[in-house]
Design a protein around this motif. Structure first.
Motif, mmCIF file in Angstrom:
data_model
loop_
_atom_site.group_PDB
_atom_site.id
_atom_site.type_symbol
_atom_site.label_atom_id
_atom_site.label_comp_id
_atom_site.label_asym_id
_atom_site.label_seq_id
_atom_site.Cartn_x
_atom_site.Cartn_y
_atom_site.Cartn_z
ATOM 1 N N SER A 96 -1.035 -12.766 28.052
ATOM 2 C CA SER A 96 -0.823 -14.376 28.178
ATOM 3 C C SER A 96 -1.868 -14.745 27.559
ATOM 4 N N ARG B 35 10.070 -13.506 21.386
ATOM 5 C CA ARG B 35 11.327 -13.625 22.245
ATOM 6 C C ARG B 35 12.648 -13.502 21.401
ATOM 7 N N ALA C 224 -4.098 -19.634 33.332
ATOM 8 C CA ALA C 224 -3.408 -20.160 34.352
ATOM 9 C C ALA C 224 -2.077 -18.767 34.790
ATOM 10 N N SER D 9 -14.566 -16.631 27.649
ATOM 11 C CA SER D 9 -14.642 -15.816 29.088
ATOM 12 C C SER D 9 -15.254 -14.328 29.287
ATOM 13 N N CYS E 98 9.170 -20.225 31.373
ATOM 14 C CA CYS E 98 9.151 -20.201 32.681
ATOM 15 C C CYS E 98 10.495 -20.882 33.232
ATOM 16 N N GLY F 5 -0.819 -24.681 31.003
ATOM 17 C CA GLY F 5 -1.809 -23.956 31.101
ATOM 18 C C GLY F 5 -2.948 -24.529 32.144
ATOM 19 N N ALA G 118 -6.937 -13.414 31.120
ATOM 20 C CA ALA G 118 -7.200 -13.181 32.716
ATOM 21 C C ALA G 118 -7.744 -14.538 33.178
ATOM 22 N N LEU H 218 -11.537 -9.238 23.843
ATOM 23 C CA LEU H 218 -10.359 -8.584 22.895
ATOM 24 C C LEU H 218 -10.984 -8.512 21.706
ATOM 25 N N SER I 129 3.998 -14.766 25.958
ATOM 26 C CA SER I 129 4.272 -15.992 24.755
ATOM 27 C C SER I 129 5.629 -15.949 24.161
ATOM 28 N N GLY J 180 2.626 -25.650 33.595
ATOM 29 C CA GLY J 180 3.216 -24.943 32.455
ATOM 30 C C GLY J 180 2.448 -25.184 31.192
ATOM 31 N N GLY K 109 -10.297 -11.222 27.544
ATOM 32 C CA GLY K 109 -10.283 -12.600 27.128
ATOM 33 C C GLY K 109 -10.961 -12.851 25.810
HETATM 34 N N1 LIG Z 1 1.846 -21.590 32.218
HETATM 35 C C1 LIG Z 1 2.888 -21.454 32.275
HETATM 36 O O1 LIG Z 1 3.564 -21.584 33.236
HETATM 37 C C2 LIG Z 1 3.577 -20.387 31.289
HETATM 38 C C3 LIG Z 1 4.689 -19.828 31.525
HETATM 39 C C4 LIG Z 1 5.266 -18.988 30.629
HETATM 40 C C5 LIG Z 1 4.559 -18.542 29.435
HETATM 41 N N2 LIG Z 1 3.334 -19.015 29.205
HETATM 42 C C6 LIG Z 1 2.632 -18.690 28.070
HETATM 43 O O2 LIG Z 1 1.784 -17.706 28.466
HETATM 44 C C7 LIG Z 1 0.379 -18.040 27.589
HETATM 45 C C8 LIG Z 1 -0.717 -18.326 28.317
HETATM 46 O O3 LIG Z 1 -0.616 -19.540 28.969
HETATM 47 P P1 LIG Z 1 -1.367 -20.213 29.929
HETATM 48 O O4 LIG Z 1 -0.665 -21.140 30.666
HETATM 49 O O5 LIG Z 1 -2.019 -18.967 30.941
HETATM 50 O O6 LIG Z 1 -2.805 -20.757 29.029
HETATM 51 P P2 LIG Z 1 -4.155 -21.170 29.377
HETATM 52 O O7 LIG Z 1 -4.420 -21.189 30.636
HETATM 53 O O8 LIG Z 1 -4.710 -21.994 28.483
HETATM 54 O O9 LIG Z 1 -5.019 -19.592 29.070
HETATM 55 C C9 LIG Z 1 -4.911 -18.984 27.985
HETATM 56 C C10 LIG Z 1 -5.657 -17.887 28.034
HETATM 57 O O10 LIG Z 1 -5.728 -16.942 26.605
HETATM 58 C C11 LIG Z 1 -6.994 -16.481 26.572
HETATM 59 N N3 LIG Z 1 -7.385 -16.585 25.191
HETATM 60 C C12 LIG Z 1 -7.149 -17.376 24.248
HETATM 61 N N4 LIG Z 1 -8.041 -17.136 22.854
HETATM 62 C C13 LIG Z 1 -7.943 -15.890 23.336
HETATM 63 C C14 LIG Z 1 -8.527 -14.890 22.065
HETATM 64 N N5 LIG Z 1 -9.014 -15.014 20.925
HETATM 65 N N6 LIG Z 1 -8.491 -13.580 22.612
HETATM 66 C C15 LIG Z 1 -8.210 -13.360 24.105
HETATM 67 N N7 LIG Z 1 -7.932 -14.082 24.962
HETATM 68 C C16 LIG Z 1 -7.555 -15.321 24.236
HETATM 69 C C17 LIG Z 1 -7.850 -17.403 27.189
HETATM 70 O O11 LIG Z 1 -9.117 -16.752 27.420
HETATM 71 P P3 LIG Z 1 -10.560 -17.508 27.374
HETATM 72 O O12 LIG Z 1 -10.606 -18.218 28.530
HETATM 73 O O13 LIG Z 1 -11.309 -16.293 27.268
HETATM 74 O O14 LIG Z 1 -10.509 -18.254 25.917
HETATM 75 C C18 LIG Z 1 -7.232 -17.749 28.301
HETATM 76 O O15 LIG Z 1 -7.233 -16.722 29.457
HETATM 77 C C19 LIG Z 1 0.773 -18.884 26.380
HETATM 78 O O16 LIG Z 1 1.695 -18.240 25.401
HETATM 79 C C20 LIG Z 1 1.876 -19.659 27.288
HETATM 80 O O17 LIG Z 1 3.024 -20.253 26.509
HETATM 81 C C21 LIG Z 1 2.745 -20.048 30.200
#
Ligand SMILES: NC(=O)c1ccc[n+]([C@@H]2O[C@H](COP(=O)([O-])OP(=O)(O)OC[C@H]3O[C@@H](n4cnc5c(N)ncnc54)[C@H](OP(=O)(O)O)[C@@H]3O)[C@@H](O)[C@H]2O)c1
Length: 287
Positions: free
Chosen positions: A70, A98, A11, A38, A128, A161, A8, A55, A94, A159, A34
């Protein structure tokens, strides 16, 4: 209906919360997850404060109907069983599943019917840059089969994060102050720069980000059309853009394509150069 968002604070997770609220998604309860980083943080959702839970492997998903995940591919793989074992549908953002044959890869505007066949209760979301491209390709493919696609992307820092956006903002400040920019997330300085390198380079000299657009388009659109992509990171915080060249079996007119776009779900044609309004502009060459 009980919905969970895993990741949550991220990004994508934050966008999930915005879109669920904007669309007034019908649900009775929303639960946020999270990591320990978080857990305990509060986010506001429709005027209510929701606290992030850590989690863990356990029974937290027993009453969940839909889990939007995510938190990265590793976490998705590790927790898929925990999330789906009581019947929750895991919609995973993620790259973890896929390309698995028993996991549908779905873009609702393009192949919603594929989501019905989900033996593992997992539905994967594509990358994305693939999502926005296939939404535009589908109405063209419906008019005449697409033979080949060449695409150049202009991808925002988002993209990569939340840390990607923060790194760009920080670099912009550092450059303005005459300091050497700090590089952590991107391979080079992104502020005042353009980087033709997203994800790792593969043996065929395309990057993985570029090949994802080829592999994922084939699976989503059930096509053999080849996609040759050049993926480039640009110094904007949010919103990806793309220039797409499409070859179809039958020559199409611009009017035909515009009419199909106007009727398609998820697309708005904004093509008025006289008013400097050209979010979606068409160039057409016959042959
Ligand atoms: N950004 C994009 O445009 C985009 C597009 C398509 C797909 N994605 C995919 O979506 C996923 C997340 O991307 P994002 O851009 O949102 O990354 P991000 O901003 O780095 O956020 C990562 C999230 O994962 C959580 N997380 C990490 N380790 C965890 C754990 N052990 N247990 C529970 N939660 C955990 C983090 O929570 P904490 O803050 O609590 O650590 C945070 O909420 C990735 O797989 C990415 O490839 C991203």
């Amino acid at each position: 209906m009980k919905v969970a968002v895993v990741g949550a604070s991220g990004a994508v997770g934050q966008e999930f919360l915005k879109v669920l609220a904007e669309r007034n998604f019908p649900m009775d309860e929303l639960v946020l997850f999270g990591s320990a980083r978080s857990a305990g943080n509060e986010y506001e959702f429709k005027g209510k404060k929701l606290v992030v839970k850590e989690l863990k492997h356990g029974d937290d998903f027993k009453d969940i109907d839909i889990a939007l995940t995510s938190a990265g591919a590793g976490i998705s793989k590790e927790f898929a069983e925990t999330i789906t074992k009581y019947g929750a549908i895991m919609i995973d953002n993620s790259s973890a599943f896929r390309y698995d044959n028993d996991v549908p890869l779905v873009v609702p505007e393009v192949n919603p019917e594929d989501s019905k066949n989900r033996p593992r209760n997992i539905i994967a979301n594509p990358n994305c840059s693939t999502i926005q491209m296939v939404v535009a390709l589908k109405p063209i493919d419906n008019l005449s089969k697409i033979k080949r696609v060449r695409v150049a992307t202009y991808q925002a820092a988002s993209g990569a994060g939340a840390q990607g956006i923060a790194e760009l903002e920080n670099q912009v400040k550092e450059v303005a102050e005459g300091k050497t920019p700090t590089i952590q997330k991107f391979p080079y300085q992104l502020a005042m720069n353009i980087i033709p390198h997203i994800d790792i380079f593969l043996e065929n000299d395309y990057t993985k980000e570029e090949m994802k657009m080829n592999w994922e388009t084939k699976k989503i659109m059930h096509t053999e059309a080849e996609v040759s992509a050049t993926c480039v990171r640009i110094p904007v915080a949010r919103a990806h853009s793309e220039a797409i060249w499409v070859e179809t079996e039958r020559p199409l007119s611009i009017e035909e394509v515009k009419t199909a776009f106007a009727k398609a779900e998820g697309l708005t044609v904004v093509d008025n150069p006289a008013e400097k309004n050209i979010q979606c502009h068409f160039l057409f060459r016959e042959g």
